[in-house]
Design a protein around this motif. Structure first.
Motif, PDB file in Angstrom:
ATOM      1  N   CYS A 137       0.845  -1.197   0.000  1.00 20.51           N
ATOM      2  CA  CYS A 137       0.000   0.000   0.000  1.00 20.51           C
ATOM      3  C   CYS A 137       0.885   1.253   0.000  1.00 20.51           C
ATOM      4  O   CYS A 137       1.654   1.473   0.936  1.00 20.51           O
ATOM      5  CB  CYS A 137      -0.925   0.019   1.213  1.00 20.51           C
ATOM      6  SG  CYS A 137      -1.944   1.519   1.284  1.00 20.51           S
ATOM      7  N   CYS A 191      -6.660   6.753   1.867  1.00 21.49           N
ATOM      8  CA  CYS A 191      -6.751   5.888   0.681  1.00 21.49           C
ATOM      9  C   CYS A 191      -6.934   6.726  -0.577  1.00 21.49           C
ATOM     10  O   CYS A 191      -7.815   7.578  -0.657  1.00 21.49           O
ATOM     11  CB  CYS A 191      -7.914   4.906   0.835  1.00 21.49           C
ATOM     12  SG  CYS A 191      -8.024   3.744  -0.532  1.00 21.49           S
ATOM     13  N   VAL A 216      -2.232   2.915   4.230  1.00 17.12           N
ATOM     14  CA  VAL A 216      -3.615   2.823   4.705  1.00 17.12           C
ATOM     15  C   VAL A 216      -3.789   1.556   5.525  1.00 17.12           C
ATOM     16  O   VAL A 216      -4.468   1.541   6.543  1.00 17.12           O
ATOM     17  CB  VAL A 216      -4.602   2.836   3.511  1.00 17.12           C
ATOM     18  CG1 VAL A 216      -6.016   2.561   3.967  1.00 17.12           C
ATOM     19  CG2 VAL A 216      -4.519   4.170   2.796  1.00 17.12           C
ATOM     20  N   HIS A 239      -7.436   5.188  -3.475  1.00 14.69           N
ATOM     21  CA  HIS A 239      -8.245   4.309  -4.322  1.00 14.69           C
ATOM     22  C   HIS A 239      -7.462   3.787  -5.518  1.00 14.69           C
ATOM     23  O   HIS A 239      -8.007   3.633  -6.600  1.00 14.69           O
ATOM     24  CB  HIS A 239      -9.527   5.012  -4.764  1.00 14.69           C
ATOM     25  CG  HIS A 239     -10.211   5.738  -3.654  1.00 14.69           C
ATOM     26  ND1 HIS A 239     -10.798   5.076  -2.608  1.00 14.69           N
ATOM     27  CD2 HIS A 239     -10.345   7.048  -3.388  1.00 14.69           C
ATOM     28  CE1 HIS A 239     -11.287   5.956  -1.758  1.00 14.69           C
ATOM     29  NE2 HIS A 239     -11.015   7.158  -2.202  1.00 14.69           N
ATOM     30  N   HIS A 264     -12.093  -3.852  -2.510  1.00 18.96           N
ATOM     31  CA  HIS A 264     -11.812  -2.450  -2.808  1.00 18.96           C
ATOM     32  C   HIS A 264     -12.913  -1.899  -3.690  1.00 18.96           C
ATOM     33  O   HIS A 264     -13.198  -2.440  -4.759  1.00 18.96           O
ATOM     34  CB  HIS A 264     -10.463  -2.316  -3.513  1.00 18.96           C
ATOM     35  CG  HIS A 264     -10.084  -0.910  -3.793  1.00 18.96           C
ATOM     36  ND1 HIS A 264     -10.251  -0.341  -5.024  1.00 18.96           N
ATOM     37  CD2 HIS A 264      -9.580   0.058  -2.990  1.00 18.96           C
ATOM     38  CE1 HIS A 264      -9.842   0.914  -4.977  1.00 18.96           C
ATOM     39  NE2 HIS A 264      -9.445   1.185  -3.768  1.00 18.96           N
TER      40      HIS A 264
END
Length: 88
Positions: free
Chosen positions: A20, A42, A24, A44, A59
């Motif tokens: 990540c 985040c 996050v 995304h 997700h």
């Protein structure tokens, strides 16, 4: 929250935690399991879900981001109708 950990599928491989880019996903040493440490951080990107080989990351891209993605799509002129006679 757009990222969710499905603990029943998690094999505790730390792939989501290690990959990540925004940190996050945190790691709980006592439970030896990942957790969502900073949900507001985040971006995304989906790296966590892509890196998880066990389907333990769910997700979802928020609708607000979908609108942004469409807004940033480069403007391309509509192609003219193809006329094959020009090429013969």
């Amino acid at each position: 929250m757009s990222v969710r950990i499905i603990h029943d599928n998690c094999k505790k491989c730390k792939a989501c935690y290690n990959q990540c880019p925004n940190d996050v996903i945190g790691w709980d040493d006592k439970k030896n399991a990942p957790f969502i440490a900073y949900p507001d951080e985040c971006s995304h990107c989906g790296v966590c879900a892509l890196e998880c080989k066990f389907g333990a990351i769910s997700h979802t891209i928020p609708l607000a981001c979908c609108d942004d993605i469409m807004t940033f799509t480069p403007a391309i002129n509509k192609p003219e109708k193809f006329d094959w006679k020009k090429w013969v």
